[in-house]
Design an enzyme around this catalytic site. Structure first.
Site, PDB file in Angstrom:
ATOM      1  N   HIS A   1       3.809  11.161  -3.092  1.00 20.83           N
ATOM      2  CA  HIS A   1       3.102  12.087  -2.215  1.00 20.83           C
ATOM      3  C   HIS A   1       1.661  11.649  -1.922  1.00 20.83           C
ATOM      4  O   HIS A   1       0.912  12.386  -1.288  1.00 20.83           O
ATOM      5  CB  HIS A   1       3.082  13.485  -2.843  1.00 20.83           C
ATOM      6  CG  HIS A   1       4.405  14.187  -2.797  1.00 20.83           C
ATOM      7  ND1 HIS A   1       4.819  14.945  -1.722  1.00 20.83           N
ATOM      8  CD2 HIS A   1       5.427  14.215  -3.692  1.00 20.83           C
ATOM      9  CE1 HIS A   1       6.027  15.430  -1.955  1.00 20.83           C
ATOM     10  NE2 HIS A   1       6.422  15.010  -3.141  1.00 20.83           N
TER      11      HIS A   1
ATOM     12  N   ASP B   1       0.815  -1.229   0.000  1.00 20.72           N
ATOM     13  CA  ASP B   1       0.000   0.000   0.000  1.00 20.72           C
ATOM     14  C   ASP B   1       0.844   1.273   0.000  1.00 20.72           C
ATOM     15  O   ASP B   1       0.465   2.276   0.604  1.00 20.72           O
ATOM     16  CB  ASP B   1      -0.968   0.015   1.193  1.00 20.72           C
ATOM     17  CG  ASP B   1      -2.017  -1.073   1.119  1.00 20.72           C
ATOM     18  OD1 ASP B   1      -2.432  -1.406  -0.009  1.00 20.72           O
ATOM     19  OD2 ASP B   1      -2.412  -1.599   2.175  1.00 20.72           O
ATOM     20  N   ILE B   2       1.971   1.238  -0.662  1.00 22.89           N
ATOM     21  CA  ILE B   2       2.837   2.413  -0.746  1.00 22.89           C
ATOM     22  C   ILE B   2       2.592   3.197  -2.032  1.00 22.89           C
ATOM     23  O   ILE B   2       3.072   4.315  -2.198  1.00 22.89           O
ATOM     24  CB  ILE B   2       4.321   2.001  -0.635  1.00 22.89           C
ATOM     25  CG1 ILE B   2       5.205   3.191  -0.231  1.00 22.89           C
ATOM     26  CG2 ILE B   2       4.819   1.374  -1.939  1.00 22.89           C
ATOM     27  CD1 ILE B   2       4.981   3.666   1.175  1.00 22.89           C
TER      28      ILE B   2
ATOM     29  N   GLY C   1       5.679  -5.491  -8.735  1.00 17.04           N
ATOM     30  CA  GLY C   1       5.685  -6.577  -7.762  1.00 17.04           C
ATOM     31  C   GLY C   1       4.421  -6.627  -6.939  1.00 17.04           C
ATOM     32  O   GLY C   1       3.464  -5.891  -7.163  1.00 17.04           O
TER      33      GLY C   1
ATOM     34  N   LYS D   1       2.066  -7.402 -14.108  1.00 14.57           N
ATOM     35  CA  LYS D   1       1.988  -7.642 -12.667  1.00 14.57           C
ATOM     36  C   LYS D   1       2.599  -9.003 -12.373  1.00 14.57           C
ATOM     37  O   LYS D   1       2.229 -10.003 -12.990  1.00 14.57           O
ATOM     38  CB  LYS D   1       0.527  -7.600 -12.210  1.00 14.57           C
ATOM     39  CG  LYS D   1       0.321  -7.814 -10.717  1.00 14.57           C
ATOM     40  CD  LYS D   1       0.724  -6.605  -9.907  1.00 14.57           C
ATOM     41  CE  LYS D   1       0.418  -6.835  -8.420  1.00 14.57           C
ATOM     42  NZ  LYS D   1       0.836  -5.709  -7.580  1.00 14.57           N
TER      43      LYS D   1
END
Length: 239
Positions: free
Chosen positions: A183, A12-13, A123, A37
């Site tokens: 951001h 979740d970055i 990834g 993916k």
């Protein structure tokens, strides 16, 4: 450099957003690019057919790129392994009574390379997530020798996670191609403005000292719908 691997310091970055946005800009520059993916978990089955759908992240990539699903998406070349359980790939595969064969992923990537100038391979989770019971994600990437784009943010703890990730990449002899400062989490509860600013300053200095050839990308905040028309510029010689 026809394949770039995009990972993150944690789940979740914003890897999917970063992958789609980079692909969009490359496409606007006239580069024939496709995203792939590595493996997708948490994919729903079609209730009528019982078949697994197209990987959610691939769908998001295409929306960000402003193009429809491609034939290589529909036939699942861009994501051969999709599992229902939203967990680590090795566990999701086991629960599905399946075995993930890395050679299938490699074959899919090579097939895409035959048709596209650049393949952006996203990834699942962080760098050391196991994709099989015996193979970590980064060890698979090391076998293939793909340069790595690492996505980070200003959340508390990001410096530590970023440096650990960089050490893991370097220890396997891989190129750190880029750091993407996302951001997307600027307004999140766990992101403090002073900490975020300090994170950017520290990481930029660290890269300049230890990874001087790596690109620094600052990924702007997206609109509420997630699919804006931000003018995003990649560094020179990115590809």
């Amino acid at each position: 450099m026809s394949v770039l691997f995009i990972s993150g310091i944690d789940t979740d970055i914003g890897k999917t957003y970063a992958t789609g946005m980079i692909a969009k800009v490359l496409m606007q520059q006239g580069i024939n690019v496709i995203t792939q993916k590595l493996v997708q978990t948490g994919v729903a089955r079609d209730l009528s057919s019982g078949k697994m759908g197209v990987a959610d992240d691939i769908i998001t990539h295409r929306q960000l790129m402003g193009i429809p699903l491609q034939p290589c998406d529909v036939d699942n070349t861009t994501c051969p392994y999709r599992f229902e359980k939203p967990a680590s790939p090795h566990l999701s595969a086991r629960l599905a009574s399946d075995i993930l064969n890395p050679d299938v992923i490699t074959s899919a990537t090579k097939s895409l390379q035959a048709d596209y100038e650049v393949v952006l391979l996203e990834g699942a989770g962080g760098l050391l997530v196991p994709i099989t019971e015996k193979l970590l994600t980064l060890d698979y990437i090391a076998q293939e020798g793909y340069p790595v784009i690492l996505v980070t943010s200003g959340r508390l703890g990001s410096i530590n996670h970023t440096l650990l990730s960089l050490e893991a990449i370097t220890s396997r002899g891989l190129e750190v191609h880029s750091i993407v400062y996302n951001h997307i989490h600027d307004s999140a509860a766990q992101t403090d403005a002073e900490i975020a600013a300090g994170t950017i300053e520290f990481l930029q200095k660290y890269l300049a000292q230890y990874y001087p050839t790596a690109h620094w990308l600052s990924l702007p905040v997206q609109d509420n719908d997630g699919f804006n028309n931000i003018d995003y510029i990649l560094p020179q010689n990115f590809i």
